[in-house]
Design an enzyme around this catalytic site. Sequence first.
Site, PDB file in Angstrom:
ATOM      1  N   ASP A  34       0.855  -1.190   0.000  1.00 38.49           N
ATOM      2  CA  ASP A  34       0.000   0.000   0.000  1.00 38.49           C
ATOM      3  C   ASP A  34       0.891   1.239   0.000  1.00 38.49           C
ATOM      4  OD1 ASP A  34      -3.222   0.518   0.986  1.00 38.49           O
ATOM      5  OD2 ASP A  34      -1.807   2.203   1.085  1.00 38.49           O
ATOM      6  N   ASN A  90     -12.528  -3.159   3.223  1.00 40.38           N
ATOM      7  CA  ASN A  90     -13.439  -2.014   3.296  1.00 40.38           C
ATOM      8  C   ASN A  90     -14.532  -2.220   2.250  1.00 40.38           C
ATOM      9  OD1 ASN A  90     -11.934  -0.706   5.289  1.00 40.38           O
ATOM     10  ND2 ASN A  90     -10.596   0.247   3.787  1.00 40.38           N
ATOM     11  N   GLN A  97     -13.999   2.635   1.852  1.00 37.47           N
ATOM     12  CA  GLN A  97     -13.567   2.116   0.552  1.00 37.47           C
ATOM     13  C   GLN A  97     -13.457   3.262  -0.448  1.00 37.47           C
ATOM     14  OE1 GLN A  97     -16.060  -0.957  -1.198  1.00 37.47           O
ATOM     15  NE2 GLN A  97     -14.490  -1.504  -2.700  1.00 37.47           N
ATOM     16  N   HIS A 103     -10.472  -5.771  -2.937  1.00 41.15           N
ATOM     17  CA  HIS A 103      -9.088  -5.943  -2.468  1.00 41.15           C
ATOM     18  C   HIS A 103      -9.085  -6.147  -0.966  1.00 41.15           C
ATOM     19  CE1 HIS A 103     -10.073  -1.667  -2.299  1.00 41.15           C
ATOM     20  NE2 HIS A 103      -9.261  -1.574  -1.260  1.00 41.15           N
ATOM     21  N   HIS A 105      -6.860  -5.712   2.532  1.00 39.72           N
ATOM     22  CA  HIS A 105      -5.726  -5.084   3.200  1.00 39.72           C
ATOM     23  C   HIS A 105      -5.145  -6.105   4.171  1.00 39.72           C
ATOM     24  CE1 HIS A 105      -6.693  -0.732   2.265  1.00 39.72           C
ATOM     25  NE2 HIS A 105      -7.875  -1.277   2.037  1.00 39.72           N
TER      26      HIS A 105
END
Length: 118
Positions: A34, A90, A97, A103, A105
């Site tokens: 990230d 999220n 989000q 996706h 995390h």
Amino acid sequence: MSTTAVPSLFTRIMAGEIPADIVFENERIIAFRDIAPKAPVHLLVVPKTAEFANVTELAAADPALLAEVIAIVQQLADEHCGGQYRLVFNTGPLAGQTIFHVHAHLLGGPLPEGSLGQ
Ligand code: AMP
């Protein structure tokens, strides 16, 4: 009305149009760091298909792909943070989000004890 979808940021990363620190890739899934990490280890694990906006859609339509995401999460956690991790999907803007291409995390390294916050 045009039906051409704008490629998500993640689709552009997969296409090599935007640089990323990629830590895993196979035919179906890519993972990269990230850009704004919220933990000592903060990886995004992303199904390559742009078909699903969130984990609920993915689970309903392709549970095997969701299971593969989780298996890759464990593999990456084994490699990067001793096999222990927090997993966040999220789902919806009110939950934070910002990219509507499903996706996970993966957060690891020492995390605040007793907190669910990122
Ligand atoms: P979410 O808010 O759950 O949709 O997650 C999107 C994540 O993408 C955020 O944690 C961002 O920091 C991350 N992000 C945005 N742009 C990039 C980028 N170019 N490379 C890597 N991660 C990014």
